[in-house]
Design an enzyme around this catalytic site. Structure first.
Site, PDB file in Angstrom:
ATOM      1  N   TYR A   1       0.791  -1.226   0.000  1.00 22.00           N
ATOM      2  CA  TYR A   1       0.000   0.000   0.000  1.00 22.00           C
ATOM      3  C   TYR A   1       0.825   1.278   0.000  1.00 22.00           C
ATOM      4  CZ  TYR A   1      -3.547  -3.420   1.235  1.00 22.00           C
ATOM      5  OH  TYR A   1      -4.372  -4.513   1.236  1.00 22.00           O
TER       6      TYR A   1
ATOM      7  N   HIS B   1      -8.384   1.797  -5.743  1.00 23.81           N
ATOM      8  CA  HIS B   1      -7.600   0.852  -4.935  1.00 23.81           C
ATOM      9  C   HIS B   1      -6.132   1.196  -5.085  1.00 23.81           C
ATOM     10  CE1 HIS B   1     -11.076  -1.620  -4.136  1.00 23.81           C
ATOM     11  NE2 HIS B   1     -11.384  -1.498  -5.412  1.00 23.81           N
TER      12      HIS B   1
END
Length: 150
Positions: free
Chosen positions: A26, A103
């Site tokens: 991430y 995302h």
């Protein structure tokens, strides 16, 4: 000068841990950093921008319901709710506000259960795998779409 549009950013579960949670997947950018950059960008574009992060599905749904009539576009990173929440999908459909699904990671290059989204087929578009930059692209796209449709 009055702001042209209102764009709402919603972030789902565990995104409050960005920067420290699995940075290999991430990134190291925090959610506060992402939101701050988007606020700056929105101000430059003369757009009202608001944001909510919640780990609770019902809070996200209530916020979507409250957006009806005063929000022009939603940017949403539903996180794990992407793969589980028919209720989130139904809320987005109920308010008829266009939205982009975001995302940070490429969900299609991850575990098979992450390949399915309950939102993608009703979203204006999906941005995945571009890290924090995906949020910027989503905001730019939302403003461009709103500007050309009015």
């Amino acid at each position: 000068m009055a702001e042209k549009f209102h764009i709402l950013l919603l972030n789902g579960p565990n995104l409050n841990l960005l920067g420290t949670r699995e940075p290999d997947k991430y990134g190291k950018t925090t959610l506060a950093d992402i939101v701050s950059e988007l606020e700056t960008q929105a101000q430059a574009l003369n757009v009202k921008f608001s944001h909510l992060q919640s780990n609770a599905e019902h809070v996200l749904i209530d916020t979507i319901h409250q957006a009806r009539g005063n929000t022009d576009f939603i940017l949403i990173n539903p996180a794990a709710f992407t793969h589980t929440s028919v209720a989130l999908r139904d809320a987005l459909l109920a308010v008829s506000i266009p939205f982009i699904e975001i995302h940070l990671s490429n969900v299609h290059a991850r575990e098979p259960f992450r390949h399915h989204s309950y939102l993608s087929d009703v979203a204006v578009g999906v941005i995945c795998g571009l890290g924090a930059d995906g949020y910027q692209y989503a905001l730019q796209t939302a403003v461009k779409r709103l500007s050309t449709s009015n």
